[in-house]
Design a protein around this motif. Structure first.
Motif, PDB file in Angstrom:
ATOM      1  N   GLY A  20     -36.538  12.412  26.582  1.00 26.97           N
ATOM      2  CA  GLY A  20     -35.339  13.190  26.281  1.00 26.97           C
ATOM      3  C   GLY A  20     -34.743  12.860  24.927  1.00 26.97           C
ATOM      4  N   GLU A  21     -35.198  11.766  24.329  1.00 28.34           N
ATOM      5  CA  GLU A  21     -34.671  11.370  23.028  1.00 28.34           C
ATOM      6  C   GLU A  21     -35.151  12.351  21.952  1.00 28.34           C
ATOM      7  OE1 GLU A  21     -35.199   7.229  22.497  1.00 28.34           O
ATOM      8  OE2 GLU A  21     -34.589   7.255  20.397  1.00 28.34           O
ATOM      9  N   ASP A  52     -22.085  24.806  22.235  1.00 29.37           N
ATOM     10  CA  ASP A  52     -21.075  24.127  23.057  1.00 29.37           C
ATOM     11  C   ASP A  52     -21.276  22.612  23.066  1.00 29.37           C
ATOM     12  OD1 ASP A  52     -23.395  23.987  24.642  1.00 29.37           O
ATOM     13  OD2 ASP A  52     -22.244  24.088  26.499  1.00 29.37           O
ATOM     14  N   TRP A  53     -22.070  22.093  22.138  1.00 30.71           N
ATOM     15  CA  TRP A  53     -22.298  20.640  22.124  1.00 30.71           C
ATOM     16  C   TRP A  53     -21.080  19.929  21.517  1.00 30.71           C
ATOM     17  CZ3 TRP A  53     -27.908  18.701  20.820  1.00 30.71           C
ATOM     18  CH2 TRP A  53     -28.789  19.231  21.777  1.00 30.71           C
ATOM     19  N   GLY A  54     -20.853  18.746  22.011  1.00 31.99           N
ATOM     20  CA  GLY A  54     -19.743  17.959  21.472  1.00 31.99           C
ATOM     21  C   GLY A  54     -19.499  16.742  22.307  1.00 31.99           C
ATOM     22  N   GLN A  55     -18.297  16.215  22.212  1.00 32.65           N
ATOM     23  CA  GLN A  55     -17.969  15.003  22.963  1.00 32.65           C
ATOM     24  C   GLN A  55     -16.672  15.206  23.700  1.00 32.65           C
ATOM     25  OE1 GLN A  55     -17.014  11.696  20.403  1.00 32.65           O
ATOM     26  NE2 GLN A  55     -16.615  13.024  18.678  1.00 32.65           N
TER      27      GLN A  55
ATOM     28  N   TYR B   9     -27.215  12.772  31.629  1.00 31.94           N
ATOM     29  CA  TYR B   9     -27.252  13.111  30.205  1.00 31.94           C
ATOM     30  C   TYR B   9     -28.050  14.387  30.010  1.00 31.94           C
ATOM     31  CZ  TYR B   9     -32.099  11.536  30.279  1.00 31.94           C
ATOM     32  OH  TYR B   9     -33.428  11.416  30.566  1.00 31.94           O
ATOM     33  N   THR B  11     -29.006  14.855  26.402  1.00 30.15           N
ATOM     34  CA  THR B  11     -29.628  14.418  25.152  1.00 30.15           C
ATOM     35  C   THR B  11     -29.447  12.910  25.074  1.00 30.15           C
ATOM     36  OG1 THR B  11     -29.017  16.483  24.061  1.00 30.15           O
ATOM     37  CG2 THR B  11     -29.579  14.651  22.632  1.00 30.15           C
ATOM     38  N   ILE B  12     -30.515  12.220  24.763  1.00 29.76           N
ATOM     39  CA  ILE B  12     -30.406  10.764  24.635  1.00 29.76           C
ATOM     40  C   ILE B  12     -29.945  10.440  23.220  1.00 29.76           C
ATOM     41  CG2 ILE B  12     -31.730   8.619  24.508  1.00 29.76           C
ATOM     42  CD1 ILE B  12     -31.794   9.225  27.300  1.00 29.76           C
ATOM     43  N   ARG B  13     -28.733   9.923  23.125  1.00 30.81           N
ATOM     44  CA  ARG B  13     -28.230   9.446  21.832  1.00 30.81           C
ATOM     45  C   ARG B  13     -28.196   7.921  21.879  1.00 30.81           C
ATOM     46  NH1 ARG B  13     -22.725  12.596  22.455  1.00 30.81           N
ATOM     47  NH2 ARG B  13     -23.192  11.946  24.578  1.00 30.81           N
ATOM     48  N   CYS B  56     -23.171  14.358  29.469  1.00 32.79           N
ATOM     49  CA  CYS B  56     -23.805  15.556  28.908  1.00 32.79           C
ATOM     50  C   CYS B  56     -23.075  16.004  27.647  1.00 32.79           C
ATOM     51  CB  CYS B  56     -23.807  16.692  29.924  1.00 32.79           C
ATOM     52  SG  CYS B  56     -25.014  16.470  31.221  1.00 32.79           S
ATOM     53  N   VAL B  57     -23.835  16.319  26.641  1.00 31.24           N
ATOM     54  CA  VAL B  57     -23.268  16.711  25.359  1.00 31.24           C
ATOM     55  C   VAL B  57     -22.899  18.205  25.357  1.00 31.24           C
ATOM     56  CG1 VAL B  57     -25.458  17.268  24.217  1.00 31.24           C
ATOM     57  CG2 VAL B  57     -23.615  16.345  22.870  1.00 31.24           C
ATOM     58  N   SER B  58     -23.548  18.974  26.219  1.00 28.58           N
ATOM     59  CA  SER B  58     -23.232  20.398  26.335  1.00 28.58           C
ATOM     60  C   SER B  58     -21.988  20.556  27.211  1.00 28.58           C
ATOM     61  CB  SER B  58     -24.409  21.154  26.964  1.00 28.58           C
ATOM     62  OG  SER B  58     -23.958  22.326  27.619  1.00 28.58           O
ATOM     63  N   TYR B  59     -20.987  21.203  26.647  1.00 27.47           N
ATOM     64  CA  TYR B  59     -19.705  21.378  27.355  1.00 27.47           C
ATOM     65  C   TYR B  59     -19.912  22.071  28.708  1.00 27.47           C
ATOM     66  CZ  TYR B  59     -15.245  23.670  28.427  1.00 27.47           C
ATOM     67  OH  TYR B  59     -14.131  24.147  29.060  1.00 27.47           O
ATOM     68  N   TYR B  60     -20.644  23.173  28.702  1.00 29.12           N
ATOM     69  CA  TYR B  60     -20.784  23.936  29.948  1.00 29.12           C
ATOM     70  C   TYR B  60     -21.628  23.186  30.974  1.00 29.12           C
ATOM     71  CZ  TYR B  60     -18.555  27.824  27.597  1.00 29.12           C
ATOM     72  OH  TYR B  60     -17.649  28.604  26.937  1.00 29.12           O
ATOM     73  N   ARG B  61     -22.681  22.519  30.507  1.00 32.82           N
ATOM     74  CA  ARG B  61     -23.522  21.745  31.426  1.00 32.82           C
ATOM     75  C   ARG B  61     -22.702  20.595  32.018  1.00 32.82           C
ATOM     76  NH1 ARG B  61     -28.071  20.671  27.976  1.00 32.82           N
ATOM     77  NH2 ARG B  61     -29.163  22.591  28.490  1.00 32.82           N
ATOM     78  N   SER B 134     -16.204  21.104  19.301  1.00 33.44           N
ATOM     79  CA  SER B 134     -16.221  19.698  18.928  1.00 33.44           C
ATOM     80  C   SER B 134     -16.865  19.524  17.562  1.00 33.44           C
ATOM     81  CB  SER B 134     -17.019  18.930  19.979  1.00 33.44           C
ATOM     82  OG  SER B 134     -16.611  17.594  20.048  1.00 33.44           O
ATOM     83  N   THR B 255     -16.232  12.844  26.796  1.00 35.34           N
ATOM     84  CA  THR B 255     -17.580  12.251  26.756  1.00 35.34           C
ATOM     85  C   THR B 255     -17.710  11.589  25.392  1.00 35.34           C
ATOM     86  OG1 THR B 255     -18.225  14.260  27.952  1.00 35.34           O
ATOM     87  CG2 THR B 255     -19.985  12.731  27.403  1.00 35.34           C
ATOM     88  N   THR B 256     -16.834  10.655  25.149  1.00 35.69           N
ATOM     89  CA  THR B 256     -16.659  10.150  23.784  1.00 35.69           C
ATOM     90  C   THR B 256     -17.907   9.460  23.237  1.00 35.69           C
ATOM     91  OG1 THR B 256     -15.215   8.836  22.365  1.00 35.69           O
ATOM     92  CG2 THR B 256     -15.655   7.924  24.547  1.00 35.69           C
ATOM     93  N   GLU B 257     -18.142   9.688  21.956  1.00 40.63           N
ATOM     94  CA  GLU B 257     -19.160   8.918  21.244  1.00 40.63           C
ATOM     95  C   GLU B 257     -18.508   7.620  20.772  1.00 40.63           C
ATOM     96  OE1 GLU B 257     -20.046  12.037  18.488  1.00 40.63           O
ATOM     97  OE2 GLU B 257     -21.800  12.675  19.604  1.00 40.63           O
TER      98      GLU B 257
END
Lengths: 55, 282
Positions: A20-21, A52-55, B9, B11-13, B56-61, B134, B255-257
């Motif tokens: 997934g990375e 819609d990506w974000g934090q 998750y 996406t793996i950050r 999860c980084v996607s808001y809707y997901r 975001s 979902t803070t970084e």
């Protein structure tokens, strides 16, 4: 080490990489998601940043 | 083996890898679960997830997987209400006001004409922000009528959420803001984020530069209240240092970084997050 599906450059996959990375080709900049393959990881095209990506 | 924690998750950050490492260090039964592979049978009992740490980084997901899991009886951190409230700048603004937490002056208008009228009434510059979004995306500083007409007209052609015209005062402040990481009832670390390229925006995603910020009692008090306002447990609170109003909370991230905060402050935030979640199950 694997080859970039876009430009064939060598891409090194870190030893602690997880499924997934996202990794990026150092030559062409294409991004790929690591997916479990029969022998280590396969590269599949990564979703570009979603609207819609974000934090 | 029973899972104590599931890190959910898409996406793996760096952050998600650090959570996995922190779980390993603590001998926690922690599973990583890719939300893109998840299907929930909403009318059945949930699988063995333990407590779900939503990443999860996607808001809707993020929002919908939390709703499903929480509805099935799973404890999710942060909860659905936090996702709803913190995920929308207007909802956050109203809750901050309700709880007496200082936040920038804002208006919302529901058409181009109404937004232009509001801009004329309150004056320029103002900042237009999508209520959901975001990383500084689609956030614009509107300096005059011409730019207002152009920006708002463009938004009229977009997805309906962009026709909710949320306008915020342009706060006079040093060229930086503050990101404070709250875990439970403590601000565990904070950074200044300075605009890295002459931009007025300070988002790290846009090249902002991080420096350690010492947490004052006042800041801690504000951040805890802000976290409580959105019913959060682990959040990133963004503050500005207004020249005439003091500290203003302008955003809360559910979902803070925290990669740059760990790097600059040397605080093991992922371990503190794992400890917090483990304590919930005791």
């Amino acid at each position: 080490m694997t080859n970039c599906p876009e430009c064939d450059a060598n891409i090194s996959i870190p030893r602690d990489a997880l499924e997934g990375e996202i990794i990026t080709c150092p030559d062409c900049g294409a991004s790929f998601e690591l997916a479990k393959g029969a022998d280590g990881f396969d590269l599949k095209p990564a979703q570009t940043v979603g609207e819609d990506w974000g934090q | 083996m029973t899972n104590e924690i599931t890190v959910l998750y898409d996406t793996i950050r760096w952050e998600e890898k650090a959570l996995l490492e922190a779980g390993k260090k603590k001998n926690t039964n922690l599973q990583m679960l890719d939300c893109k592979k998840l299907s929930l049978d909403l009318d059945k009992k949930p699988d063995d997830y333990g407590i779900v740490l939503q990443r999860c980084v996607s808001y809707y997901r993020n929002l919908h997987s939390t709703a499903g899991l929480e509805g099935m009886g799973v404890n999710v951190v942060n909860c659905l209400n936090t996702g709803i409230f913190a995920g929308n700048k207007l909802f956050t603004h109203m809750l901050l006001k309700k709880h007496g937490i200082a936040t920038p002056f804002a208006t919302v208008s529901f058409s181009k004409d109404a937004a232009l009228e509001t801009l004329e009434k309150h004056g320029y510059p103002q900042v237009i922000k999508p209520t959901v979004g975001s990383w500084g995306r689609m956030v614009s500083k509107i300096n005059d009528r011409d730019s207002a007409e152009g920006i708002i007209e463009s938004r009229e052609k977009m997805y309906p959420i962009y026709q909710i015209h949320y306008l915020e005062e342009f706060v006079q402040r040093p060229p930086r803001d503050i990101r404070a990481i709250v875990v439970g009832d403590k601000v565990v670390a904070a950074i200044y984020r300075s605009s890295g390229n002459g931009s007025w925006k300070t988002n790290m995603a846009l090249g902002g530069v991080a420096e350690e910020c010492k947490v004052s009692n006042e800041m801690e008090d504000i951040c805890i209240k802000a976290k409580d306002a959105v019913q959060g447990q682990i959040v990133g609170v963004d503050l500005m240092e207004s020249k005439d109003k003091g500290l203003l909370v302008h955003e809360i991230n559910n979902t803070t970084e925290y990669k740059n905060t760990v790097r600059v402050c040397g605080v093991d935030i992922p371990s503190l997050m794992i400890d917090h979640v483990l304590n919930l199950s005791k």
